[in-house]
Design a protein around this motif. Structure first.
Motif, PDB file in Angstrom:
ATOM      1  N   GLY A  42       0.725  -1.138   0.015  1.00 33.60           N
ATOM      2  CA  GLY A  42      -0.160  -0.089   0.212  1.00 33.60           C
ATOM      3  C   GLY A  42       1.012   1.212  -0.047  1.00 33.60           C
ATOM      4  O   GLY A  42       0.638   2.125  -0.598  1.00 33.60           O
ATOM      5  N   THR A  43       1.962   1.147   0.689  1.00 34.13           N
ATOM      6  CA  THR A  43       2.787   2.426   0.674  1.00 34.13           C
ATOM      7  C   THR A  43       4.431   1.937   0.439  1.00 34.13           C
ATOM      8  O   THR A  43       4.830   0.974   0.416  1.00 34.13           O
ATOM      9  N   TYR A  44       4.811   3.033  -0.128  1.00 34.96           N
ATOM     10  CA  TYR A  44       6.410   2.886  -0.161  1.00 34.96           C
ATOM     11  C   TYR A  44       7.077   2.282   0.950  1.00 34.96           C
ATOM     12  O   TYR A  44       8.041   1.630   0.890  1.00 34.96           O
ATOM     13  N   ASP A  45       6.635   3.097   1.962  1.00 35.57           N
ATOM     14  CA  ASP A  45       7.520   2.581   3.322  1.00 35.57           C
ATOM     15  C   ASP A  45       7.179   1.040   3.616  1.00 35.57           C
ATOM     16  O   ASP A  45       8.220   0.362   4.124  1.00 35.57           O
ATOM     17  N   ASP A  46       6.143   0.545   3.232  1.00 41.34           N
ATOM     18  CA  ASP A  46       5.955  -0.824   3.515  1.00 41.34           C
ATOM     19  C   ASP A  46       6.727  -1.664   2.815  1.00 41.34           C
ATOM     20  O   ASP A  46       7.381  -2.683   3.181  1.00 41.34           O
ATOM     21  N   PHE A  47       6.719  -1.191   1.176  1.00 37.01           N
ATOM     22  CA  PHE A  47       7.718  -1.736   0.328  1.00 37.01           C
ATOM     23  C   PHE A  47       9.251  -1.984   1.005  1.00 37.01           C
ATOM     24  O   PHE A  47       9.868  -3.021   0.786  1.00 37.01           O
ATOM     25  N   VAL A  48       9.718  -0.877   1.239  1.00 34.58           N
ATOM     26  CA  VAL A  48      11.096  -0.801   1.804  1.00 34.58           C
ATOM     27  C   VAL A  48      11.408  -1.362   3.227  1.00 34.58           C
ATOM     28  O   VAL A  48      12.492  -2.066   3.249  1.00 34.58           O
ATOM     29  N   ASP A  49      10.359  -1.451   3.809  1.00 30.03           N
ATOM     30  CA  ASP A  49      10.469  -2.371   5.108  1.00 30.03           C
ATOM     31  C   ASP A  49      10.440  -3.570   4.820  1.00 30.03           C
ATOM     32  O   ASP A  49      11.170  -4.385   5.514  1.00 30.03           O
ATOM     33  N   SER A  50       9.799  -4.020   4.062  1.00 32.87           N
ATOM     34  CA  SER A  50       9.643  -5.586   3.707  1.00 32.87           C
ATOM     35  C   SER A  50      10.818  -6.089   2.858  1.00 32.87           C
ATOM     36  O   SER A  50      11.234  -7.311   3.111  1.00 32.87           O
ATOM     37  N   LEU A  51      11.157  -5.384   1.870  1.00 31.43           N
ATOM     38  CA  LEU A  51      12.397  -5.716   0.743  1.00 31.43           C
ATOM     39  C   LEU A  51      13.535  -4.839   0.944  1.00 31.43           C
ATOM     40  O   LEU A  51      13.737  -4.146   0.409  1.00 31.43           O
ATOM     41  N   THR A  52      14.312  -5.210   2.036  1.00 34.34           N
ATOM     42  CA  THR A  52      15.290  -4.329   2.226  1.00 34.34           C
ATOM     43  C   THR A  52      16.400  -5.184   1.538  1.00 34.34           C
ATOM     44  O   THR A  52      16.438  -6.068   0.837  1.00 34.34           O
ATOM     45  N   PRO A  53      17.419  -4.302   1.248  1.00 33.09           N
ATOM     46  CA  PRO A  53      18.730  -4.588   0.310  1.00 33.09           C
ATOM     47  C   PRO A  53      19.103  -6.111   0.966  1.00 33.09           C
ATOM     48  O   PRO A  53      19.568  -6.855  -0.024  1.00 33.09           O
ATOM     49  N   LEU A  54      19.203  -6.292   2.442  1.00 33.17           N
ATOM     50  CA  LEU A  54      19.824  -7.561   2.639  1.00 33.17           C
ATOM     51  C   LEU A  54      18.696  -8.806   2.267  1.00 33.17           C
ATOM     52  O   LEU A  54      19.238  -9.734   2.009  1.00 33.17           O
ATOM     53  N   ARG A  55      17.405  -8.432   2.379  1.00 35.52           N
ATOM     54  CA  ARG A  55      16.667  -9.382   1.923  1.00 35.52           C
ATOM     55  C   ARG A  55      16.729  -9.751   0.471  1.00 35.52           C
ATOM     56  O   ARG A  55      16.420 -10.874   0.006  1.00 35.52           O
ATOM     57  N   LEU A  56      16.673  -8.403  -0.379  1.00 30.03           N
ATOM     58  CA  LEU A  56      16.673  -8.646  -1.729  1.00 30.03           C
ATOM     59  C   LEU A  56      18.140  -9.742  -2.343  1.00 30.03           C
ATOM     60  O   LEU A  56      18.029 -10.471  -3.134  1.00 30.03           O
ATOM     61  N   GLU A  57      19.316  -9.256  -1.452  1.00 28.92           N
ATOM     62  CA  GLU A  57      20.603 -10.241  -1.831  1.00 28.92           C
ATOM     63  C   GLU A  57      19.928 -11.582  -1.529  1.00 28.92           C
ATOM     64  O   GLU A  57      20.406 -12.382  -1.994  1.00 28.92           O
ATOM     65  N   LEU A  58      19.429 -12.037  -0.270  1.00 28.49           N
ATOM     66  CA  LEU A  58      19.012 -13.302   0.008  1.00 28.49           C
ATOM     67  C   LEU A  58      18.040 -13.909  -1.191  1.00 28.49           C
ATOM     68  O   LEU A  58      18.531 -14.901  -1.350  1.00 28.49           O
ATOM     69  N   ILE A  59      17.214 -13.151  -1.543  1.00 27.58           N
ATOM     70  CA  ILE A  59      16.380 -13.620  -2.781  1.00 27.58           C
ATOM     71  C   ILE A  59      17.270 -14.209  -3.831  1.00 27.58           C
ATOM     72  O   ILE A  59      17.053 -15.178  -4.465  1.00 27.58           O
ATOM     73  N   ARG A  60      17.951 -13.144  -4.094  1.00 30.33           N
ATOM     74  CA  ARG A  60      18.864 -13.431  -5.267  1.00 30.33           C
ATOM     75  C   ARG A  60      19.876 -14.649  -5.127  1.00 30.33           C
ATOM     76  O   ARG A  60      19.957 -15.544  -6.218  1.00 30.33           O
ATOM     77  N   ALA A  61      20.467 -14.736  -3.948  1.00 30.00           N
ATOM     78  CA  ALA A  61      21.395 -15.909  -3.828  1.00 30.00           C
ATOM     79  C   ALA A  61      20.635 -17.255  -3.522  1.00 30.00           C
ATOM     80  O   ALA A  61      21.155 -18.039  -4.322  1.00 30.00           O
ATOM     81  N   ILE A  62      19.382 -17.241  -3.251  1.00 23.31           N
ATOM     82  CA  ILE A  62      18.553 -18.614  -3.241  1.00 23.31           C
ATOM     83  C   ILE A  62      18.404 -18.931  -4.585  1.00 23.31           C
ATOM     84  O   ILE A  62      18.371 -19.995  -5.132  1.00 23.31           O
ATOM     85  N   ALA A  63      17.796 -17.845  -5.409  1.00 19.54           N
ATOM     86  CA  ALA A  63      17.288 -18.147  -6.929  1.00 19.54           C
ATOM     87  C   ALA A  63      18.521 -18.557  -7.471  1.00 19.54           C
ATOM     88  O   ALA A  63      18.445 -19.336  -8.415  1.00 19.54           O
ATOM     89  N   GLU A  64      19.741 -18.231  -7.421  1.00 19.16           N
ATOM     90  CA  GLU A  64      20.904 -18.392  -8.274  1.00 19.16           C
ATOM     91  C   GLU A  64      21.527 -19.847  -7.792  1.00 19.16           C
ATOM     92  O   GLU A  64      22.077 -20.580  -8.461  1.00 19.16           O
ATOM     93  N   GLU A  65      21.678 -19.997  -6.366  1.00 20.25           N
ATOM     94  CA  GLU A  65      22.497 -21.157  -6.007  1.00 20.25           C
ATOM     95  C   GLU A  65      21.588 -22.330  -5.467  1.00 20.25           C
ATOM     96  O   GLU A  65      22.225 -23.316  -5.156  1.00 20.25           O
ATOM     97  N   PHE A 114      10.611 -17.917  -8.667  1.00 20.41           N
ATOM     98  CA  PHE A 114      10.541 -16.762  -9.656  1.00 20.41           C
ATOM     99  C   PHE A 114      11.794 -16.789 -10.341  1.00 20.41           C
ATOM    100  O   PHE A 114      12.818 -17.065  -9.636  1.00 20.41           O
ATOM    101  N   ASP A 115      11.877 -16.237 -11.282  1.00 25.50           N
ATOM    102  CA  ASP A 115      13.505 -16.046 -12.072  1.00 25.50           C
ATOM    103  C   ASP A 115      13.234 -14.435 -12.160  1.00 25.50           C
ATOM    104  O   ASP A 115      14.468 -13.928 -12.760  1.00 25.50           O
ATOM    105  N   ARG A 116      12.235 -13.678 -11.962  1.00 27.00           N
ATOM    106  CA  ARG A 116      12.467 -12.427 -12.181  1.00 27.00           C
ATOM    107  C   ARG A 116      11.540 -11.487 -11.190  1.00 27.00           C
ATOM    108  O   ARG A 116      10.509 -12.238 -10.959  1.00 27.00           O
ATOM    109  N   ILE A 117      11.778 -10.311 -10.965  1.00 28.60           N
ATOM    110  CA  ILE A 117      11.070  -9.385 -10.100  1.00 28.60           C
ATOM    111  C   ILE A 117      10.796  -8.140 -10.646  1.00 28.60           C
ATOM    112  O   ILE A 117      11.712  -7.401 -11.121  1.00 28.60           O
ATOM    113  N   GLU A 118       9.737  -7.805 -10.983  1.00 26.93           N
ATOM    114  CA  GLU A 118       9.498  -6.449 -11.622  1.00 26.93           C
ATOM    115  C   GLU A 118       8.677  -5.538 -10.658  1.00 26.93           C
ATOM    116  O   GLU A 118       7.937  -6.225 -10.058  1.00 26.93           O
TER     117      GLU A 118
END
Length: 138
Positions: A42-65, A114-118
């Protein structure tokens, strides 16, 4: 694999989409949304609180490895296992990944389907309620 579509903002659209989804369920009229996986904040704050840079890095690592356990996922991102465990649980609640039982030695395996996030962010710079008022001069 599929693309996860994330939308941010526009609470009215979020409300309308939710009402339409409920109506489609009641009418037994779900068409799997053409295979489109969507996560709405619903808000940008909700988005950045939920998908922090560390969590995005974790998602990518899991998808790749494709780690076989939470512990292995923590090693991939060089973080504490308990912190990664907490992040994985939050990401599971959001529907970004699943935690599957039955990995090697009975470990819980994180899986990103998923193989991509938009991401689409609706971030109005001017409040619609004040759109007719003139800006203050400096």
């Amino acid at each position: 694999m599929t693309t996860l579509h994330i939308t941010v903002g526009d609470r009215e659209q979020l409300r309308q989409d939710t009402l339409q989804f409920v109506q489609d369920i009641e009418d037994d009229n779900l068409d799997d949304q053409d295979g489109k996986a969507t996560l709405q904040f619903g808000t940008y704050d909700d988005f950045v609180d939920s998908l922090t840079p560390l969590r995005l890095e974790l998602i990518r690592a899991i998808a790749e490895e494709a780690p076989e356990s939470m512990r292995e996922a923590a090693r991939l991102v060089e973080r504490d296992v308990s912190d990664v465990h907490s992040d994985l649980k939050q990401l599971e609640v959001l529907g970004i990944l699943t935690l599957e039982e039955g990995g090697p030695s009975g470990a819980i395996q994180p899986v990103v389907p998923f193989d991509r996030i938009e991401v689409h962010i609706d971030y109005p710079l001017i409040d619609n309620g004040d759109a007719d008022s003139a800006p203050a001069s400096a």
